[in-house]
Design an enzyme around this catalytic site. Sequence first.
Site, PDB file in Angstrom:
ATOM      1  N   ASP A  14      84.427 -15.948 -44.838  1.00  0.00           N
ATOM      2  CA  ASP A  14      83.991 -14.537 -45.154  1.00  0.00           C
ATOM      3  C   ASP A  14      83.027 -14.572 -46.611  1.00  0.00           C
ATOM      4  O   ASP A  14      82.298 -14.258 -47.049  1.00  0.00           O
ATOM      5  CB  ASP A  14      85.194 -13.118 -45.890  1.00  0.00           C
ATOM      6  CG  ASP A  14      85.511 -12.384 -46.617  1.00  0.00           C
ATOM      7  OD1 ASP A  14      84.094 -11.714 -46.749  1.00  0.00           O
ATOM      8  OD2 ASP A  14      86.501 -11.608 -46.464  1.00  0.00           O
ATOM      9  N   HIS A 207      89.646  -8.207 -51.993  1.00  0.00           N
ATOM     10  CA  HIS A 207      87.694  -8.203 -52.961  1.00  0.00           C
ATOM     11  C   HIS A 207      87.926  -7.877 -54.079  1.00  0.00           C
ATOM     12  O   HIS A 207      88.665  -7.241 -54.379  1.00  0.00           O
ATOM     13  CB  HIS A 207      86.568  -7.687 -51.627  1.00  0.00           C
ATOM     14  CG  HIS A 207      86.124  -8.556 -50.852  1.00  0.00           C
ATOM     15  ND1 HIS A 207      85.203  -8.908 -50.577  1.00  0.00           N
ATOM     16  CD2 HIS A 207      87.258  -8.698 -49.294  1.00  0.00           C
ATOM     17  CE1 HIS A 207      85.721  -9.597 -49.456  1.00  0.00           C
ATOM     18  NE2 HIS A 207      86.950  -9.297 -48.428  1.00  0.00           N
ATOM     19  N   CYS A 238      81.759  -7.849 -46.603  1.00  0.00           N
ATOM     20  CA  CYS A 238      81.488  -7.669 -45.233  1.00  0.00           C
ATOM     21  C   CYS A 238      80.269  -7.204 -44.880  1.00  0.00           C
ATOM     22  O   CYS A 238      80.023  -6.015 -45.764  1.00  0.00           O
ATOM     23  CB  CYS A 238      82.774  -6.803 -45.025  1.00  0.00           C
ATOM     24  SG  CYS A 238      83.043  -6.499 -43.207  1.00  0.00           S
ATOM     25  N   ASN A 247      85.803 -12.234 -52.193  1.00  0.00           N
ATOM     26  CA  ASN A 247      86.573 -11.937 -52.493  1.00  0.00           C
ATOM     27  C   ASN A 247      86.879 -12.395 -54.152  1.00  0.00           C
ATOM     28  O   ASN A 247      86.057 -12.779 -54.656  1.00  0.00           O
ATOM     29  CB  ASN A 247      87.711 -12.872 -52.225  1.00  0.00           C
ATOM     30  CG  ASN A 247      87.646 -12.428 -50.157  1.00  0.00           C
ATOM     31  OD1 ASN A 247      87.933 -12.047 -49.746  1.00  0.00           O
ATOM     32  ND2 ASN A 247      85.975 -12.737 -49.504  1.00  0.00           N
TER      33      ASN A 247
END
Length: 305
Positions: A14, A207, A238, A247
């Site tokens: 991520d 997040h 994303c 995050n």
Amino acid sequence: MQNSVRIVEVGPRDGLQNEKVAVSVATKLELIARLVNAGLTAIEVGSFVSPKRVPQMADTHQVVRHLSLDGPTRYPVLVPNEQGMTAAIAAGVREVAIFASASETFSHKNINCSIADSIERFRPVIDMAKAKDVAVRGYVSCVLGCPYEGAVAVDSVVSVSRRLADLGCYEISLGDTIGIGTPRQAQEVARAVAGEIDVAMLALHFHDTRGQALANILACLEEGISVVDSAVAGLGGCPYAPGAAGNVSTEDLLFMLHGMGISTGVDLDRVVAAGHFITTALGRPSGSKVAQSMGVDPASRALCA
Ligand code: HMG
Ligand code: MG
């Protein structure tokens, strides 16, 4: 309150999937090695998705090739369909994560199909995983809001979570993809899902776009959830969630948990050093407030020891 929390580090996946700076395989491997050395036992290391859609993850098979896949550390990768699962199995991966959404529009934007179709796409993936004894984790995105639709119905979060659990996911990670939730809301959603699925199977993936992630995590820990995803240096985002920031940072999460007497088995100083390594490679400051404070404030460093 639980005595311990298991952290799933998602920085190499991520954290790096949305970065503009190209990160070499060698740098990814060094980051992963440093995270292992810090005591992290589950590290998401990449994705077998379309390289046209997420070019930053196109080298996942090369990253995975250098890891001890049968050792004690788990190295899950994202898999959206049979094609990705075939590649993951060929690479020798022992754990994958499938990813669905509680929002129809996000599902279309992210994986180019409806929620119902995504569940059907995952069936053969799960069958392949079972045949090879590969563990499958499941994500539900947009559990606290969608970048396209706004509010997302709690019923949709519960129903998608239920469907992923029924497919055979051993854990369901609830994603606040755009970091828009607040604590009471997060707690209500966690409670509603825990009313359907054993709370021991739930994880949080928040997040931190609006600085609410730690508060939301704490609210959900109070519901009994004890697995939390985080990314070193607060990396992440994303490509199909416009405006989403990183995050929750692993460093800030560790500082909060350890300060509350909740053990993680992870060494904060070493994660801070890993964060310094990757942010230097990316040429930007850490997104972790704790890491920032430890760089300038010796008193804070003493507190963390
Ligand atoms: P599609 O266009 O529906 O698929 O994409 P398709 O079957 O029509 O194939 C189109 C092209 O993609 C073909 O290539 C396929 O070979 C290729 P072409 O003929 O055009 O050269 N393809 C693949 N290539 C490599 N690996 C594959 C694969 N599948 C098809 N597995 C697909 C469907 C899902 C693949 C696409 O939409 C995609 O890759 N999307 C990117 C999804 C993604 O990685 N998003 C970011 C991660 S999710 C996230 O960050 C949220 C999360 O963190 C939780 C949270 O925060 O909420 C998990
Ligand atoms: Mg995410």
